[in-house]
Write a protein that holds these residues in place. Structure first.
Motif, PDB file in Angstrom:
ATOM      1  N   SER A  54       0.779  -1.232   0.000  1.00 21.26           N
ATOM      2  CA  SER A  54       0.000   0.000   0.000  1.00 21.26           C
ATOM      3  C   SER A  54       0.813   1.286   0.000  1.00 21.26           C
ATOM      4  O   SER A  54       1.827   1.408   0.687  1.00 21.26           O
ATOM      5  N   GLN A  55       0.334   2.236  -0.779  1.00 21.01           N
ATOM      6  CA  GLN A  55       0.957   3.565  -0.850  1.00 21.01           C
ATOM      7  C   GLN A  55       0.931   4.210   0.538  1.00 21.01           C
ATOM      8  O   GLN A  55       1.879   4.879   0.935  1.00 21.01           O
ATOM      9  N   ASP A  56      -0.151   3.984   1.295  1.00 20.34           N
ATOM     10  CA  ASP A  56      -0.257   4.543   2.652  1.00 20.34           C
ATOM     11  C   ASP A  56       0.893   4.079   3.533  1.00 20.34           C
ATOM     12  O   ASP A  56       1.464   4.868   4.294  1.00 20.34           O
ATOM     13  N   MET A  57       1.225   2.787   3.447  1.00 18.61           N
ATOM     14  CA  MET A  57       2.317   2.247   4.264  1.00 18.61           C
ATOM     15  C   MET A  57       3.656   2.811   3.809  1.00 18.61           C
ATOM     16  O   MET A  57       4.522   3.098   4.630  1.00 18.61           O
ATOM     17  N   ARG A  58       3.819   2.956   2.504  1.00 19.48           N
ATOM     18  CA  ARG A  58       5.079   3.533   2.003  1.00 19.48           C
ATOM     19  C   ARG A  58       5.209   4.983   2.475  1.00 19.48           C
ATOM     20  O   ARG A  58       6.273   5.417   2.919  1.00 19.48           O
ATOM     21  N   ASP A  59       4.092   5.703   2.415  1.00 16.33           N
ATOM     22  CA  ASP A  59       4.119   7.098   2.883  1.00 16.33           C
ATOM     23  C   ASP A  59       4.439   7.154   4.382  1.00 16.33           C
ATOM     24  O   ASP A  59       5.243   7.969   4.836  1.00 16.33           O
ATOM     25  N   GLU A  60       3.800   6.259   5.144  1.00 14.55           N
ATOM     26  CA  GLU A  60       4.023   6.207   6.597  1.00 14.55           C
ATOM     27  C   GLU A  60       5.484   5.870   6.900  1.00 14.55           C
ATOM     28  O   GLU A  60       6.111   6.477   7.789  1.00 14.55           O
ATOM     29  N   SER A  61       6.015   4.929   6.163  1.00 10.87           N
ATOM     30  CA  SER A  61       7.398   4.527   6.353  1.00 10.87           C
ATOM     31  C   SER A  61       8.347   5.703   6.102  1.00 10.87           C
ATOM     32  O   SER A  61       9.266   5.962   6.888  1.00 10.87           O
ATOM     33  N   TRP A  62       8.094   6.470   5.046  1.00  4.73           N
ATOM     34  CA  TRP A  62       8.945   7.630   4.771  1.00  4.73           C
ATOM     35  C   TRP A  62       8.725   8.747   5.788  1.00  4.73           C
ATOM     36  O   TRP A  62       9.668   9.429   6.183  1.00  4.73           O
ATOM     37  N   ARG A  63       7.471   8.900   6.240  1.00  3.90           N
ATOM     38  CA  ARG A  63       7.190   9.919   7.272  1.00  3.90           C
ATOM     39  C   ARG A  63       8.018   9.627   8.523  1.00  3.90           C
ATOM     40  O   ARG A  63       8.646  10.510   9.095  1.00  3.90           O
TER      41      ARG A  63
END
Ligand code: OAD
Length: 246
Positions: A54-63
């Protein structure tokens, strides 16, 4: 005392293999994973399959990655790193095997090819498809310009810090090198690791089975303490500080 015994073992050894974990970097301001206040006590790790899914998880990981950047970016090697670098310069330590991803062994003066990173490195990123390298600065710019969404590679692949997530395969070359070094050492120094994450935790055992002496320097007890030749449950900087040579 344990420290005197350690000095003697280091003096007598011919090939010392340090094997490090997050505990060597806590005095540098980088929290470990499992102690009170550790990273995994605050956030559940994001497994590799969720990062891919998921894009959400990738975004969270980078955040999360950018949030800890202030600490990581400023971190300098500590006394443990400097002591191991001194032993490396003296010729007794051929290389360091580390579970750490903070680049501090390299920063302490150990040649990059002699830092064997079992869990990768978080100071840069790679495309998971074509392995193109990306710098975090550029990713942060894209992330911010794009409404806090992680950018993808020009090839379409996902970009991830060059670290090994749970469920992601171990780097084969580093695993092989760690095994060779483990089998050739006569003194294996486990420093600052809870020794609970496999397959990395297999190396102290492998060393012992191959006839090396095993020393564990760690504040908290580990499951391998009973097979170790020496256990030093003190602060790593205090224990290794005397081995620093300028
Ligand atoms: P842990 O957080 O599991 O263990 C760190 C150990 O260092 C603890 O047992 C502490 O007692 C000890 N420690 C901390 N500061 C110390 C100090 N100043 N002096 C002496 N001891 C100290 O960290 P690791 O064992 O490195 O993997 O964790 C192993 C892997 O789990 C990491 O590489 C990471 C994590 O998930 C991945 O992300 C793949």
């Amino acid at each position: 005392t344990a420290v005197a015994e350690l000095s003697e073992m280091i003096a007598e050894a011919e090939a010392i293999l340090p094997f490090t974990g997050a505990g060597i970097s806590t005095e540098c301001g980088i929290p470990d994973f499992r102690s009170p206040g550790g990273l995994w006590t605050k956030n559940r790790p994001i497994p590799f399959d969720e990062f891919l899914a998921s894009q959400d998880m990738r975004d969270e990981s980078w955040r999360r990655r950018f949030a800890i950047d202030a600490t990581f970016g400023a971190a300098r090697p500590g006394r443990g790193h400097s002591a191991l670098a001194s032993l490396y310069r003296s010729g007794k330590v051929p290389a360091v095997v580390t579970q750490n991803i903070d680049n501090l062994h390299q920063a302490s003066g150990i040649a990059p090819q002699d830092v064997v990173e079992l869990h990768g490195n978080t100071t840069y990123a790679l495309c998971l498809e074509c392995e193109r390298r990306y710098e975090l600065e550029w990713i942060k710019e894209q992330f911010d310009a794009n409404g806090q969404h992680a950018p993808d590679c020009t090839c379409g692949g996902f970009i991830k810090t060059a670290t090994v997530s749970f469920g992601q395969s171990m780097p084969a070359a580093a695993m092989q090198r760690a095994e060779d070094l483990t089998k050739r050492c006569d003194l294996f120094l486990a420093v600052g690791s809870s020794l609970v994450v496999w397959p990395a935790a297999g190396f102290p055992l492998m060393a012992k089975r191959n006839g090396a002496s095993l020393v564990i320097i760690n504040r908290d007890p580990t499951e391998f303490d009973e097979i170790a030749d020496l256990v030093v449950r003190h602060d790593i900087g205090d224990v290794l500080g005397p081995f620093i040579q300028h």
